[in-house]
Design a protein around this motif. Sequence first.
Motif, PDB file in Angstrom:
ATOM      1  N   GLU A   1      35.148  38.188  38.727  1.00 19.71           N
ATOM      2  CA  GLU A   1      34.253  38.158  37.572  1.00 19.71           C
ATOM      3  C   GLU A   1      34.489  36.890  36.769  1.00 19.71           C
ATOM      4  O   GLU A   1      35.582  36.659  36.258  1.00 19.71           O
ATOM      5  CB  GLU A   1      34.493  39.389  36.698  1.00 19.71           C
ATOM      6  N   ASN A   2      33.471  36.043  36.682  1.00 20.86           N
ATOM      7  CA  ASN A   2      33.548  34.799  35.904  1.00 20.86           C
ATOM      8  C   ASN A   2      34.742  33.940  36.297  1.00 20.86           C
ATOM      9  O   ASN A   2      35.445  33.387  35.441  1.00 20.86           O
ATOM     10  CB  ASN A   2      33.605  35.107  34.406  1.00 20.86           C
ATOM     11  N   GLY A   3      34.980  33.844  37.590  1.00 22.76           N
ATOM     12  CA  GLY A   3      36.062  33.018  38.085  1.00 22.76           C
ATOM     13  C   GLY A   3      37.433  33.664  37.998  1.00 22.76           C
ATOM     14  O   GLY A   3      38.421  33.054  38.392  1.00 22.76           O
ATOM     15  N   LYS A   4      37.503  34.887  37.494  1.00 20.25           N
ATOM     16  CA  LYS A   4      38.773  35.600  37.387  1.00 20.25           C
ATOM     17  C   LYS A   4      38.798  36.775  38.360  1.00 20.25           C
ATOM     18  O   LYS A   4      37.761  37.233  38.822  1.00 20.25           O
ATOM     19  CB  LYS A   4      38.992  36.113  35.954  1.00 20.25           C
ATOM     20  N   LYS A   5      40.011  37.243  38.648  1.00 16.15           N
ATOM     21  CA  LYS A   5      40.177  38.411  39.497  1.00 16.15           C
ATOM     22  C   LYS A   5      40.725  39.544  38.650  1.00 16.15           C
ATOM     23  O   LYS A   5      41.851  39.480  38.160  1.00 16.15           O
ATOM     24  CB  LYS A   5      41.108  38.097  40.668  1.00 16.15           C
ATOM     25  N   ILE A   6      39.910  40.581  38.483  1.00 18.01           N
ATOM     26  CA  ILE A   6      40.258  41.705  37.632  1.00 18.01           C
ATOM     27  C   ILE A   6      40.647  42.890  38.510  1.00 18.01           C
ATOM     28  O   ILE A   6      39.876  43.321  39.367  1.00 18.01           O
ATOM     29  CB  ILE A   6      39.076  42.116  36.731  1.00 18.01           C
ATOM     30  N   ARG A   7      41.852  43.405  38.282  1.00 17.35           N
ATOM     31  CA  ARG A   7      42.332  44.535  39.053  1.00 17.35           C
ATOM     32  C   ARG A   7      41.727  45.829  38.522  1.00 17.35           C
ATOM     33  O   ARG A   7      41.756  46.083  37.319  1.00 17.35           O
ATOM     34  CB  ARG A   7      43.857  44.601  38.979  1.00 17.35           C
ATOM     35  N   ILE A   8      41.139  46.634  39.417  1.00 21.11           N
ATOM     36  CA  ILE A   8      40.531  47.905  39.034  1.00 21.11           C
ATOM     37  C   ILE A   8      41.570  49.012  39.200  1.00 21.11           C
ATOM     38  O   ILE A   8      42.052  49.242  40.307  1.00 21.11           O
ATOM     39  CB  ILE A   8      39.305  48.224  39.918  1.00 21.11           C
ATOM     40  N   PRO A   9      41.938  49.708  38.121  1.00 16.84           N
ATOM     41  CA  PRO A   9      42.952  50.767  38.238  1.00 16.84           C
ATOM     42  C   PRO A   9      42.476  51.896  39.139  1.00 16.84           C
ATOM     43  O   PRO A   9      41.368  52.409  38.974  1.00 16.84           O
ATOM     44  CB  PRO A   9      43.127  51.253  36.790  1.00 16.84           C
ATOM     45  N   LEU A  10      43.287  52.280  40.094  1.00 18.54           N
ATOM     46  CA  LEU A  10      42.998  53.400  40.980  1.00 18.54           C
ATOM     47  C   LEU A  10      44.211  54.313  41.050  1.00 18.54           C
ATOM     48  O   LEU A  10      45.337  53.836  41.171  1.00 18.54           O
ATOM     49  CB  LEU A  10      42.673  52.915  42.407  1.00 18.54           C
ATOM     50  N   SER A  11      43.966  55.615  40.990  1.00 21.81           N
ATOM     51  CA  SER A  11      45.053  56.547  41.247  1.00 21.81           C
ATOM     52  C   SER A  11      45.335  56.522  42.749  1.00 21.81           C
ATOM     53  O   SER A  11      44.544  55.993  43.544  1.00 21.81           O
ATOM     54  CB  SER A  11      44.670  57.957  40.808  1.00 21.81           C
ATOM     55  N   ALA A  12      46.461  57.107  43.146  1.00 20.97           N
ATOM     56  CA  ALA A  12      46.812  57.115  44.565  1.00 20.97           C
ATOM     57  C   ALA A  12      45.744  57.806  45.391  1.00 20.97           C
ATOM     58  O   ALA A  12      45.373  57.343  46.483  1.00 20.97           O
ATOM     59  CB  ALA A  12      48.170  57.800  44.755  1.00 20.97           C
ATOM     60  N   LYS A  13      45.190  58.905  44.895  1.00 21.46           N
ATOM     61  CA  LYS A  13      44.171  59.636  45.650  1.00 21.46           C
ATOM     62  C   LYS A  13      42.846  58.882  45.661  1.00 21.46           C
ATOM     63  O   LYS A  13      42.129  58.873  46.675  1.00 21.46           O
ATOM     64  CB  LYS A  13      43.978  61.033  45.064  1.00 21.46           C
ATOM     65  N   GLU A  14      42.493  58.239  44.545  1.00 17.81           N
ATOM     66  CA  GLU A  14      41.271  57.434  44.520  1.00 17.81           C
ATOM     67  C   GLU A  14      41.355  56.325  45.553  1.00 17.81           C
ATOM     68  O   GLU A  14      40.388  56.067  46.280  1.00 17.81           O
ATOM     69  CB  GLU A  14      41.055  56.845  43.121  1.00 17.81           C
ATOM     70  N   TYR A  15      42.511  55.664  45.618  1.00 18.86           N
ATOM     71  CA  TYR A  15      42.674  54.619  46.624  1.00 18.86           C
ATOM     72  C   TYR A  15      42.557  55.203  48.024  1.00 18.86           C
ATOM     73  O   TYR A  15      41.903  54.620  48.894  1.00 18.86           O
ATOM     74  CB  TYR A  15      44.025  53.912  46.484  1.00 18.86           C
ATOM     75  N   GLY A  16      43.188  56.352  48.262  1.00 15.87           N
ATOM     76  CA  GLY A  16      43.143  56.961  49.585  1.00 15.87           C
ATOM     77  C   GLY A  16      41.727  57.281  50.037  1.00 15.87           C
ATOM     78  O   GLY A  16      41.355  57.025  51.191  1.00 15.87           O
ATOM     79  N   VAL A  17      40.924  57.834  49.122  1.00 18.59           N
ATOM     80  CA  VAL A  17      39.536  58.161  49.458  1.00 18.59           C
ATOM     81  C   VAL A  17      38.734  56.888  49.724  1.00 18.59           C
ATOM     82  O   VAL A  17      37.987  56.804  50.710  1.00 18.59           O
ATOM     83  CB  VAL A  17      38.877  58.976  48.327  1.00 18.59           C
TER      84      VAL A  17
END
Length: 234
Positions: free
Chosen positions: A151-167
């Motif tokens: 986003e706008n030349g930056k890299k923004i980390r999107i918070p994910l729970s362990a289960k959200e990441y797994g899905v």
Amino acid sequence: MKSKILIVEDVPEMSALISLYLSKEGMETVQCETAEDALKQYEAVQPDLLILDLNLPGMDGFEFLSYLRKKSNIPVIIVSARDADEDIITGLGYGADEFVTKPFSPRVLTARVRALMRRVKDSPESDSSANSVVFGPFRLDYNSCTLVRAENGKKIRIPLSAKEYGVLEYLVKNAGKPLSPDVIYRDVWGRQYGDFTAVAVYIQRLRKKIEEDCASPRYIETIFGMGYKFNIPQ
């Protein structure tokens, strides 16, 4: 140039001890006792790494990390007396890079800081990595289990729970295939039987994080009578 470390810890003696060991390694430190102060210091100092306690007065560590990850991908090490599996999973899911439980060795913590700084410095940024996949402005990295949005030349980390990441990982690795809730539940939750409606709950959470319009999703499509299909736009 010296690395700058922001320490967010409400026990002054603990903060001073961490600072002492990091300073011996040639690092500059800034100490904060509240998350609110840390947000101000973050903007002013622009640190290279953050050490975060969870039990803070006012805004707690989880709230602070969730807010921070909306604007920054800075490496974060949680240092906390909370050692329950759920706390560790939640911390990593919110975007922490490491979780160190108290009591700890200051020398070991310092070594972890050096190692994490080195990993970040040496990590490849190429979009062609076989260990990640790009869809739209997002990159899902299988090695670090993280989701990042450009986003706008930056890299923004999107918070994910362990289960959200797994899905999400499961959907992405099976992109283009309709997947029923029971299949997703079996393969992600690791159970043959259970409450399949949990799948729909996590699908909705993911849509809120990656879709511009949840009512008309671009990536996680609902296939009537079949389940969900992940689309990777060309």
